[in-house]
Design an enzyme around this catalytic site. Structure first.
Site, short mmCIF file in Angstrom:
data_model
loop_
_atom_site.label_atom_id
_atom_site.label_comp_id
_atom_site.label_asym_id
_atom_site.label_seq_id
_atom_site.Cartn_x
_atom_site.Cartn_y
_atom_site.Cartn_z
N HIS A 1 -9.85 -9.47 3.16
CA HIS A 1 -8.42 -9.46 2.81
C HIS A 1 -7.71 -10.63 3.48
CE1 HIS A 1 -4.35 -7.74 2.14
NE2 HIS A 1 -4.93 -7.08 1.15
N CYS A 2 -8.00 -10.86 4.76
CA CYS A 2 -7.36 -11.96 5.49
C CYS A 2 -7.73 -13.33 4.93
CB CYS A 2 -7.75 -11.91 6.97
SG CYS A 2 -7.02 -10.57 7.91
N MET A 3 -8.97 -13.46 4.45
CA MET A 3 -9.46 -14.77 4.03
C MET A 3 -9.10 -15.12 2.59
SD MET A 3 -13.17 -15.26 5.89
CE MET A 3 -13.96 -13.84 5.12
N ASN B 1 -10.50 -4.08 6.38
CA ASN B 1 -9.86 -5.29 5.87
C ASN B 1 -10.67 -5.84 4.70
OD1 ASN B 1 -9.46 -8.59 6.27
ND2 ASN B 1 -7.62 -7.42 6.67
#
Length: 416
Positions: free
Chosen positions: A403-405, A358
């Site tokens: 990626h999520c953040m 990620n």
């Protein structure tokens, strides 16, 4: 404000503007008793998480990226009385806080400075907060029955993962109806930012899907499943949190405006470890991806294309190639370069759980990932990728990496 037009045109092109959300009051309110229902695996050391997140922002800024932080954006948004009214009309209702507390909660929020308003909109309002403001009969009854630590409206710690609530796809954005109730109020806040904040108000962009004033039922969508990869193609994972009902509507909107010619659906199994496509697959360069093979190699790919002769105006075909081959073909590439999660079977499973796949691409061949994923990071470096590391010890407890953040807002296309 960035001079480039708002829009994200690839997964690996030069990133110019991105939205993040620092840990704050919402995370201070995580406890062993409530963290599970708030979708965190554990409580976090908030002061250290804030330092680590600041380091993350700094490393992106050092690459010339404009990093905007959600608390700051929300503070600037609610300085506009019309914007604050728009939010509170939707957030503080009889259905959400009860008739007896509606007026008092609204009065409490309206009496705060804009910075504190932003903190409480993200961090939640407890019985103790209201008691300090006005020790009314309604507040006394709430606290006597539920306790001062109970929430009148709950914190939103998952705002840390800005990728999910909205996603910019080419020249527009989706306002995502989230799968879990613990996250659904996040989209209201980002919608307000896009509607009222000076960085966005008056700018030209499409709303592809989503409306915080509507109940979308089973048509849920989360940004960790959505990747506008370029060449008129969008990848959308369909698993635990993104449904076919939403995917079809997003595809139809994109096709109607000619923004995309193909949506590749990645059929995923439903699991916490692989809650979104980006937990098992992400771009590191124009033709290089990192994957967790145990899941990525079992993805069932479908292609959606515009076809007015078909139901809903969409032709749906199951692909007979592997997911990776379909992605390569959609970008006119003979093949993708692939870096799998590193280590033996045990190490690879741990590194995937710790968001080793990620990573967020800052420009072609440059990514940010967690420091603890040493095996995967080493393999990426051997493949020619520059891996900038940040600490995972606290930020990773909500199960999300670089990626999520990040919610990219302006990203360059790549010529395929």
């Amino acid at each position: 404000m960035s001079k480039k037009a708002l829009g994200v045109h690839s997964e690996a092109g030069k990133l110019h503007k991105v939205m993040v959300c620092s840990p704050g009051l919402a995370h201070l309110r995580l406890t062993p008793n409530n963290c599970d229902e708030l979708l965190f695996d554990d409580v976090i050391w908030v002061s250290q998480a804030k330092r680590d997140h600041f380091d993350f922002m700094t490393k992106m800024r050092e690459r010339g990226i404009e990093v905007v932080e959600m608390h700051n954006l929300l503070e600037e948004t609610v300085r506009d009385p019309q914007a604050l009214k728009w939010i509170l009309d939707r957030k503080i209702t009889p259905n959400s806080v009860g008739l007896g507390l509606q007026g008092e909660v609204r009065s409490f929020i309206e009496g705060l400075e804009p910075r504190r308003i932003a903190e409480f909109l993200i961090g939640g309002v407890s019985g103790a907060d209201l008691a300090k403001h006005k020790d009314s009969e309604a507040a006394k009854m709430f606290n006597a029955y539920l306790g001062e630590s109970s929430f009148i409206f709950p914190p939103l710690p998952n705002t840390q993962f800005t990728r999910d609530t909205t996603c910019w796809i080419y020249g527009g954005v989706t306002l995502n109806p989230m799968y879990w109730p613990a996250r659904r109020q996040e989209t209201l806040l980002t919608s307000a930012i896009y509607k009222f904040h000076p960085d966005f108000a008056g700018e030209q962009f499409e709303i592809w899907y989503g409306d915080p004033d509507q109940d979308h039922g089973a048509a849920t969508l989360e940004g960790g499943d959505v990747m506008p990869i370029g060449n008129g193609t969008v990848l959308i994972g369909m698993g635990e949190r993104t449904s076919h009902q939403a995917i079809g509507q997003v595809a139809r909107a994109l096709f109607a405006k000619g923004a995309a010619q193909r949506v590749v659906v990645a059929g995923l199994g439903k699991s916490r470890a692989a809650m979104h496509l980006d937990t098992v697959f992400s771009f590191c360069d124009r033709d290089l991806v990192t994957i967790f093979p145990e899941v990525a190699n079992s993805i069932v790919p479908f292609s959606l294309r515009p076809d007015e002769s078909r139901p809903g105006g969409i032709d749906v075909r199951r692909e007979d190639k592997s997911f990776l081959d379909v992605v390569a073909e959609s970008l006119n590439l003979p093949k993708l370069r692939v870096v799998e999660t590193g280590g033996d079977a045990y190490e690879a499973e741990r590194e995937q759980w710790d968001d080793g796949n990620n990573v967020v691409c800052l420009e072609p061949g440059v990514v940010v990932g967690y420091d603890r994923n040493t095996y995967t990071n080493t393999l990426l470096r051997k493949a020619g990728v520059e891996v900038i590391t940040i600490s995972a010890s606290e930020l990773g407890r909500g199960r999300g990496g670089g990626h999520c953040m990040t919610c990219p807002i302006i990203r360059d296309p790549i010529d395929y």
